[in-house]
Design an enzyme around this catalytic site. Sequence first.
Site, PDB file in Angstrom:
ATOM      1  N   CYS A 174       0.862  -1.175   0.000  1.00 56.00           N
ATOM      2  CA  CYS A 174       0.000   0.000   0.000  1.00 56.00           C
ATOM      3  C   CYS A 174       0.906   1.235   0.000  1.00 56.00           C
ATOM      4  O   CYS A 174       2.117   1.112  -0.165  1.00 56.00           O
ATOM      5  CB  CYS A 174      -0.951  -0.007   1.196  1.00 56.00           C
ATOM      6  SG  CYS A 174      -0.123  -0.043   2.809  1.00 56.00           S
ATOM      7  N   THR A 175       0.353   2.402   0.205  1.00 53.48           N
ATOM      8  CA  THR A 175       1.130   3.635   0.059  1.00 53.48           C
ATOM      9  C   THR A 175       2.263   3.746   1.073  1.00 53.48           C
ATOM     10  O   THR A 175       3.425   3.951   0.714  1.00 53.48           O
ATOM     11  CB  THR A 175       0.210   4.865   0.185  1.00 53.48           C
ATOM     12  OG1 THR A 175      -0.870   4.736  -0.730  1.00 53.48           O
ATOM     13  CG2 THR A 175       0.992   6.146  -0.103  1.00 53.48           C
TER      14      THR A 175
END
Length: 296
Positions: A174-175
């Site tokens: 994810c980020t």
Amino acid sequence: MHKILSFYEFCDLDVDKVTKNKKKIFETSKNNSILGTIILSIEGINGTVSGSSDSIDILNQLMKDLGYKCNIKFSVSEKKPFKRLKVKIQKEIVTFMNLGKSAKNTGTFIAPEDWDDFISNEDIKLIDVRNFYETVIGKFPKSIDPNTETFTDFIDYIDKELSANKDQKIAMYCTGGIRCEKASSYMKDIGFNNIFQLEGGIINYLNKVEEKKGSWDGECFVFDERVSLKYNSEIGNYELCHGCRNPIDEEDKRSIYFEEGVSCPNCINVRSDEQNEKSRQRQAQINFTRNKKNSL
């Protein structure tokens, strides 16, 4: 130049401690002209803020003094990433229906430098934990997009698409890593045995892996005024459609469906005429203020 601090930590705190921490963090941030969002909870802290180098160092030291041992990432930007300061208390530092509580049972972390070799193994199922509007502008090749609108939608994806084989090797990213910690904890809590995640998320990967050696394709969506980042945290080529908050590029802006502040090809058939008119009036006010400033 703006110094940016992104941070999070899962830890157990009582409500009284969280309330006191919020007051100290808000006062320090306000007094040092720091902007951004910080979320506190009995399960930890999560935030991204910006300010001068000295002010960010002061806030970082305060969090250490308060007992937080955050996963932190620094970067710099010529563009001002945030417009205001928000420090708030919520039930969770990242909403996930109170599952994977405090992320105490996470998957195995894979360092950015080892990530590409790891995900090249044929027995690895690579999954992008982000929302669909983030995945469309960049991803790791061959990763699976669950096509979720919110992080909580990922729960259904786990239960319906992955739970049939809890021994399969799954690598997630994810980020910044926080969503993977929550998701992997939930998955291990319900019996998954081989869960892996990118340490520090995409941002950490882009800062530590050279572009010529990396496999990341595209840009990484971020939830601030920068909109997207490239390798070494360089600001990307995307802007936000202020009608639907989805990222748009120059091609989108050339579309007949693009109207600044109102609509883009992504939302032209989604938003109502009433919503578009409200956005149109808001954009007219912005244009008026902008023109007035330029004439001074």
